[in-house]
Design a protein around this motif. Structure first.
Motif, PDB file in Angstrom:
ATOM      1  N   LYS A 151     -90.329 -21.690  66.658  1.00  7.89           N
ATOM      2  CA  LYS A 151     -90.340 -20.402  65.948  1.00  7.89           C
ATOM      3  C   LYS A 151     -90.865 -19.263  66.817  1.00  7.89           C
ATOM      4  O   LYS A 151     -90.228 -18.199  66.891  1.00  7.89           O
ATOM      5  CB  LYS A 151     -91.133 -20.534  64.648  1.00  7.89           C
ATOM      6  CG  LYS A 151     -90.373 -21.306  63.586  1.00  7.89           C
ATOM      7  CD  LYS A 151     -91.099 -21.308  62.255  1.00  7.89           C
ATOM      8  CE  LYS A 151     -90.270 -22.003  61.178  1.00  7.89           C
ATOM      9  NZ  LYS A 151     -90.923 -22.001  59.856  1.00  7.89           N
ATOM     10  N   SER A 186     -84.069 -30.453  55.528  1.00  6.60           N
ATOM     11  CA  SER A 186     -85.064 -29.408  55.742  1.00  6.60           C
ATOM     12  C   SER A 186     -84.801 -28.650  57.037  1.00  6.60           C
ATOM     13  O   SER A 186     -84.985 -27.434  57.110  1.00  6.60           O
ATOM     14  CB  SER A 186     -86.462 -30.024  55.762  1.00  6.60           C
ATOM     15  OG  SER A 186     -87.447 -29.041  55.993  1.00  6.60           O
ATOM     16  N   THR A 190     -84.220 -24.576  57.431  1.00  7.84           N
ATOM     17  CA  THR A 190     -85.023 -23.708  58.300  1.00  7.84           C
ATOM     18  C   THR A 190     -84.139 -22.965  59.284  1.00  7.84           C
ATOM     19  O   THR A 190     -84.372 -21.780  59.581  1.00  7.84           O
ATOM     20  CB  THR A 190     -86.087 -24.533  59.046  1.00  7.84           C
ATOM     21  OG1 THR A 190     -86.889 -25.236  58.102  1.00  7.84           O
ATOM     22  CG2 THR A 190     -86.986 -23.632  59.884  1.00  7.84           C
ATOM     23  N   THR A 194     -83.871 -18.773  59.699  1.00  4.72           N
ATOM     24  CA  THR A 194     -84.426 -18.206  60.928  1.00  4.72           C
ATOM     25  C   THR A 194     -83.379 -17.343  61.613  1.00  4.72           C
ATOM     26  O   THR A 194     -82.402 -17.848  62.184  1.00  4.72           O
ATOM     27  CB  THR A 194     -84.909 -19.320  61.883  1.00  4.72           C
ATOM     28  OG1 THR A 194     -85.782 -20.204  61.172  1.00  4.72           O
ATOM     29  CG2 THR A 194     -85.642 -18.725  63.076  1.00  4.72           C
TER      30      THR A 194
END
Length: 593
Positions: A151, A186, A190, A194
């Protein structure tokens, strides 16, 4: 044509495994391909060209393991190797008749507990910078287990090069989970959420058959390109060598089925040679299988389940102050004394018993098993500490699953004290996780396995470690990872109290302030001088005398603890009692308000 534009109109075929083919080239199973960037330049170029000739439209730089720990390199040596790898990839595509894309390949940096998160993130940034200096604009992070470093890294790359195309691929097991316990579903969610990630998917870990079985159960995210690069299969031991069977036809058939699910890019990982890519490129029916209309993940989220209340966490809402008491499991199999202590605590109004996990790196009875026995004996809620030092990812998952099936619903997640220096030659710390990473793992287990009755977990708060802004920053990371409350180090000084006051004012969480009533002059001196992170002021030590009897010393410790509790009362949601030598008699003397 830019890669994002190409993917909008075509399916993409990537290369296969550099490491596998490099070993074959040199007939040396132990050869490290990344070193070949400096010692076998022509070999690396020839391997790239072999994949391109086979039909690969995207090749990965020979840098998957180009981190300083794996290659035992300096920062300067690492940079030279990465830049050379990109240059060799450019040499290889120069002769290609069609456009071939170059992805800057970045694998996970090993985490062993001895390096800080800041240090590891800095190395990732150094790797990205080396590629950026060479003009790299496609970044492929592959074989990752979570988004912890990804991230901040994808934001870092986009800040440096806004037009960069970023791909994040994850390694799954046969059950569809990463080593950190994150599900394939999952991961895709994500990726969808993002903005900086334009493409992602899965590579390595499993063969093409298992990859198809996992992908067919997933709903793919809208607006993202999905990659699938499975292994050739599973290696077998043959004459002290790990080899992959030649199964190009089977691999291609599964890739065809994967393409028909709407996957945008396909290729290979471990064991896939240019023959695999050639077979795949020549025989895939890409036009027929190109993307149908996808369902949007954001409207496919699972329905919310009714969550059963947690007995211990409810106390925060029902009582003014929560009381947690730590008991030390025994060093041997004699548990009668600790069981007696637990029964006595039940009579004092203790809300939960918490048990340390071999503190200071010295083995005691397993904290989870001891907690289960005390719960069965007393009926009190229990909170075993689970530390990252002693168990690898497999054992950690087994431990948490075992605890859950036996009724444990509260744990304290800690990184753990290091192994004592005198034992480091014979005993190894594992540290596959730090506390934040393990919290994220439990958070994912709550979502995937324990949704109706999740595990509530807390974290340690070392309020005196460094600038308070850094302390708060780490707390917020733990809260983001799902921590519901914090247990602090023992509080003794006015400065400790003021720091906790400031933290409480800035962070919205539950804090159980640490209380350690010292029980003798010797005990006070030992804690003051031998235990780091606990600040025992001189005035506390001076309250004790060497000739004090046990009862008198306990009353001194209880009086000091009662005063500290009174001073902490405006800022504490409760108290975490650490009783030297399991002296539960102190709980009958301490005033809690």
């Amino acid at each position: 044509m830019e890669l994002r534009e190409y993917l909008t109109e075509h399916k993409l075929i990537t290369d296969g495994a550099m490491g596998t083919y490099y070993s074959r080239f040199l007939n040396n199973d132990s050869a490290v391909s990344e070193f070949g960037n400096l010692t076998e330049e022509d070999t690396i170029v020839n391997i790239h060209q072999a994949y391109i000739k086979a039909g690969a439209e995207l090749i990965r730089t020979n840098t998957f393991a180009a981190n300083r720990q794996t290659l035992n390199q300096t920062k300067e040596e690492q940079k030279e190797l990465i830049k050379k790898a990109y240059q060799l990839a450019k040499r290889a595509v120069k002769k290609a008749k069609e456009q071939v894309y170059i992805a800057c390949d970045i694998g996970p940096i090993p985490e062993n507990g001895t390096r800080t998160e800041e240090d590891i993130l800095s190395e990732y940034q150094d790797i990205c910078n080396a590629f950026l200096e060479e003009g790299g604009d496609i970044f492929l992070f592959e074989t990752f287990s979570d988004f912890y470093y990804l991230k901040p890294l994808v934001k870092y790359i986009r800040d440096k090069k806004p037009a960069a195309f970023i791909i994040t691929d994850f390694c799954l097991n046969k059950n569809g989970f990463t080593a950190k316990g994150i599900s394939a579903r999952s991961i895709l969610e994500t990726i969808e959420e993002t903005d900086e990630i334009e493409a992602g998917g899965f590579n390595c870990g499993i063969g093409s058959g298992h990859m198809y079985q996992i992908l067919r159960k997933l709903t793919l995210p809208a607006g993202k390109f999905i990659f699938a690069m499975p292994n050739a299969g599973y290696p077998e031991q043959f004459r002290n060598r790990l080899i992959f069977m030649d199964n190009e036809g089977y691999f291609r058939e599964n890739i065809q089925r994967i393409c028909e699910l709407g996957i945008d890019a396909v290729g290979g990982c471990c064991g896939t040679t240019p023959d695999y890519i050639k077979n795949m490129a020549e025989k895939l029916s890409l036009e027929e299988s190109y993307r149908g209309e996808r369902k949007v993940l954001s409207v496919m989220r699972e329905a919310k389940v009714e969550v059963r209340p947690n007995e211990f966490y409810q106390v925060f809402k029902e009582k003014k102050k929560v009381v947690a008491v730590e008991l030390d499991p025994p060093f041997d199999a004699k548990d009668e004394a600790v069981i007696a202590c637990a029964h006595r605590l039940k009579e004092t109004g203790t809300d939960i018993i918490t048990l340390a996990d071999s503190p200071m790196g010295r083995s005691r009875v397993d904290s989870v098993l001891m907690a289960l026995k005390l719960h069965n004996e007393t009926g009190l809620p229990v909170m075993p500490h689970i530390c990252c030092r002693d168990k690898n990812m497999i054992a950690m998952r087994s431990c948490i699953l075992g605890a859950y099936t036996n009724g444990i619903r509260n744990i304290l997640v800690v990184t753990g004290d290091p192994i004592p220096s005198e034992h480091r030659q014979s005993t190894t710390g594992v540290f596959d996780y730090n506390s934040i990473q393990l919290m994220n793992y439990v958070k994912e287990m709550n979502r995937e396995h324990f949704a109706q009755e999740p595990i509530y977990y807390g974290g340690a708060l070392n309020y005196g470690r460094g600038p308070i802004e850094k302390v708060i920053e780490r707390m917020e990371k733990k809260i983001e990872a799902g921590a519901s409350y914090f247990l602090t180090q023992p509080v003794f000084t006015e400065e400790d109290i003021r720091r906790l006051e400031e933290i409480k004012a800035k962070v919205n969480t539950k804090i159980l302030c640490g209380i350690m009533p010292l029980v003798s002059y010797r005990n006070a001196n030992f804690i003051k001088n031998e235990i780091s992170g606990i600040h025992v002021p001189d005035w506390v030590v001076e309250k004790y005398r060497p000739d004090m009897d046990k009862a008198e010393a306990e009353w001194v410790g209880a009086d000091i603890a009662s005063q500290i509790i009174k001073d902490l009362s405006p800022y504490a949601d409760g108290y975490y009692f650490m009783l030297p030598f399991n002296r539960v008699s102190l709980m009958e003397k301490i005033i809690i308000k």
